[in-house]
Design a protein around this motif. Sequence first.
Motif, PDB file in Angstrom:
ATOM      1  N   GLY A   1       0.815  -1.201   0.000  1.00 52.66           N
ATOM      2  CA  GLY A   1       0.000   0.000   0.000  1.00 52.66           C
ATOM      3  C   GLY A   1       0.851   1.253   0.000  1.00 52.66           C
ATOM      4  N   GLY A   2       0.343   2.292  -0.628  1.00 50.08           N
ATOM      5  CA  GLY A   2       1.077   3.548  -0.690  1.00 50.08           C
ATOM      6  C   GLY A   2       0.360   4.564  -1.552  1.00 50.08           C
ATOM      7  N   VAL A   3       1.091   5.574  -1.954  1.00 46.24           N
ATOM      8  CA  VAL A   3       0.549   6.640  -2.784  1.00 46.24           C
ATOM      9  C   VAL A   3       1.489   6.869  -3.954  1.00 46.24           C
ATOM     10  CG1 VAL A   3       1.687   8.424  -1.400  1.00 46.24           C
ATOM     11  CG2 VAL A   3      -0.276   9.024  -2.808  1.00 46.24           C
ATOM     12  N   VAL A   4       0.919   7.115  -5.140  1.00 44.78           N
ATOM     13  CA  VAL A   4       1.709   7.342  -6.352  1.00 44.78           C
ATOM     14  C   VAL A   4       2.262   8.764  -6.304  1.00 44.78           C
ATOM     15  CG1 VAL A   4       1.666   7.414  -8.868  1.00 44.78           C
ATOM     16  CG2 VAL A   4       0.294   5.721  -7.652  1.00 44.78           C
ATOM     17  N   THR A   5       3.578   8.882  -6.353  1.00 44.24           N
ATOM     18  CA  THR A   5       4.221  10.189  -6.295  1.00 44.24           C
ATOM     19  C   THR A   5       4.744  10.665  -7.643  1.00 44.24           C
ATOM     20  OG1 THR A   5       6.342   9.138  -5.721  1.00 44.24           O
ATOM     21  CG2 THR A   5       4.911   9.826  -3.907  1.00 44.24           C
ATOM     22  N   ALA A   6       4.835   9.782  -8.644  1.00 41.59           N
ATOM     23  CA  ALA A   6       5.314  10.192  -9.965  1.00 41.59           C
ATOM     24  C   ALA A   6       4.853   9.182 -11.000  1.00 41.59           C
ATOM     25  CB  ALA A   6       6.834  10.314  -9.991  1.00 41.59           C
ATOM     26  N   VAL A   7       4.554   9.669 -12.203  1.00 39.25           N
ATOM     27  CA  VAL A   7       4.192   8.837 -13.353  1.00 39.25           C
ATOM     28  C   VAL A   7       5.249   9.047 -14.426  1.00 39.25           C
ATOM     29  CG1 VAL A   7       2.508   8.422 -15.168  1.00 39.25           C
ATOM     30  CG2 VAL A   7       1.731   8.871 -12.835  1.00 39.25           C
ATOM     31  N   GLN A   8       5.849   7.949 -14.890  1.00 35.21           N
ATOM     32  CA  GLN A   8       6.979   8.045 -15.805  1.00 35.21           C
ATOM     33  C   GLN A   8       6.697   7.466 -17.188  1.00 35.21           C
ATOM     34  OE1 GLN A   8       9.589   5.790 -13.320  1.00 35.21           O
ATOM     35  NE2 GLN A   8      10.212   7.548 -12.078  1.00 35.21           N
ATOM     36  N   ALA A   9       5.472   7.005 -17.447  1.00 34.83           N
ATOM     37  CA  ALA A   9       5.133   6.420 -18.749  1.00 34.83           C
ATOM     38  C   ALA A   9       3.668   6.679 -19.035  1.00 34.83           C
ATOM     39  CB  ALA A   9       5.436   4.929 -18.778  1.00 34.83           C
ATOM     40  N   GLU A  10       3.343   6.696 -20.329  1.00 36.84           N
ATOM     41  CA  GLU A  10       1.977   6.929 -20.767  1.00 36.84           C
ATOM     42  C   GLU A  10       1.502   5.773 -21.639  1.00 36.84           C
ATOM     43  OE1 GLU A  10       0.124   9.270 -19.689  1.00 36.84           O
ATOM     44  OE2 GLU A  10       1.640  10.462 -18.642  1.00 36.84           O
ATOM     45  N   VAL A  11       0.197   5.738 -21.875  1.00 40.13           N
ATOM     46  CA  VAL A  11      -0.403   4.710 -22.719  1.00 40.13           C
ATOM     47  C   VAL A  11       0.134   4.853 -24.150  1.00 40.13           C
ATOM     48  CG1 VAL A  11      -2.565   3.853 -23.687  1.00 40.13           C
ATOM     49  CG2 VAL A  11      -2.464   4.590 -21.297  1.00 40.13           C
ATOM     50  N   GLY A  12       0.481   3.713 -24.758  1.00 37.99           N
ATOM     51  CA  GLY A  12       1.037   3.702 -26.092  1.00 37.99           C
ATOM     52  C   GLY A  12       2.548   3.659 -26.120  1.00 37.99           C
ATOM     53  N   GLN A  13       3.185   3.875 -24.978  1.00 36.41           N
ATOM     54  CA  GLN A  13       4.654   3.855 -24.923  1.00 36.41           C
ATOM     55  C   GLN A  13       5.144   2.428 -24.833  1.00 36.41           C
ATOM     56  OE1 GLN A  13       6.214   6.472 -21.947  1.00 36.41           O
ATOM     57  NE2 GLN A  13       8.317   5.720 -22.118  1.00 36.41           N
ATOM     58  N   VAL A  14       6.181   2.115 -25.612  1.00 32.97           N
ATOM     59  CA  VAL A  14       6.789   0.787 -25.585  1.00 32.97           C
ATOM     60  C   VAL A  14       7.845   0.783 -24.484  1.00 32.97           C
ATOM     61  CG1 VAL A  14       8.084  -0.929 -26.865  1.00 32.97           C
ATOM     62  CG2 VAL A  14       6.331   0.426 -28.032  1.00 32.97           C
TER      63      VAL A  14
END
Length: 384
Positions: free
Chosen positions: A195-208
Amino acid sequence: MRVPYAQLLGKVPFKAVAIVLGGGAAAAAAFAAVSWTANASLPAIANEPVVRPARVVEIAYQRRSQSLILAGTIVPRIETNLGFRVAGKIVRRAVDVGTTVKPGDLIAQLDPADYRLAVDNARAAVASAEADHARAKADHERYLNLRGTAVFTAQTMEQRQSLAATAQARVAQAKSQLASAENNLAYTELRADAGGVVTAVQAEVGQVMAQGQGVVRVARTDALEVLVGVPAPPLKAGREARAANFELWSDPGRRYAVRLRELSPSADPMTRTYPARFSVIEQPPFIGLGMTATLAFERPDALFVAEVPLSAIFQRGTQPAVWVVDKESGTVALRSVSIARWRDETAAIASGVKDGELIATAGVHKLEAGQKVKPVPAQMQASR
């Protein structure tokens, strides 16, 4: 008609004139005597020493606790970059920055088509290996039934036995490959392991994504810490920190216990302080990552010190000093002292005066060596 002055004197009796002149001389003599007596008493009054009251405090050496207050930030103990264990193209991302996740929650998903094909191939390979093993085993069992006949040879039996064992090993190998393919298919779904909290997003949909490349960063909220920078002078105090606690700036007046977990052996190149992490033992009802906190910890001093008001310190050049009041004569003498530490309202004397001596605490800049004072204890000052 005016009477001449000479004639007027002639008419006044001589005895009356003598009385008037004698009275005037006596009055003048009496005034001169009084004036001389008053002037003679003035030097005696001026030479008497002036005894002034002075506020004093008695020196009492005690083992004091030294406190250090530092500003810190609430940080997670564990913050992990989560990524897929296999490569592929992202077809779904289920979280954003700030999303709270629980163990097993879906974070992102890759295109599973290729991995499903790999699973199907592995299952077909298992079926083929099992068929080969069944035929080799049946051949081996049928040849064993020919034992004792003319067509039975030991060499052929060993070959049949070897073929059966090889087929069985291929079945195990195919099943292992099937399990690996099924695992890879399962790895196309990235799920939170804690359990935790998301602090950063490093990829998007469609990225290989490559294998192991980070997709999101998740900070665990079950173990929080206070991160502070300890200056170099009190570094030893940081290592020996005791009774540490912290207070949130958003919740002043409430303190919570912490414990030193990690102290960096090298200083930060930017701040030139030593990063220290204190684990939160008592967690506040509401606490968030990045909150500012005030951390304080104490440790006992190695030396006994006497706490005195700052007003008692007299600066003689570059050396601090105090006025020591003699208990018998009441005279004051200036004596140099060593200060262990300075605070907002007090100073801690380490040496220079003895336990039980009296020192002046007010008006020290108006005192002179040898001046007599009347000590006024602190209790009498408070009663006034």
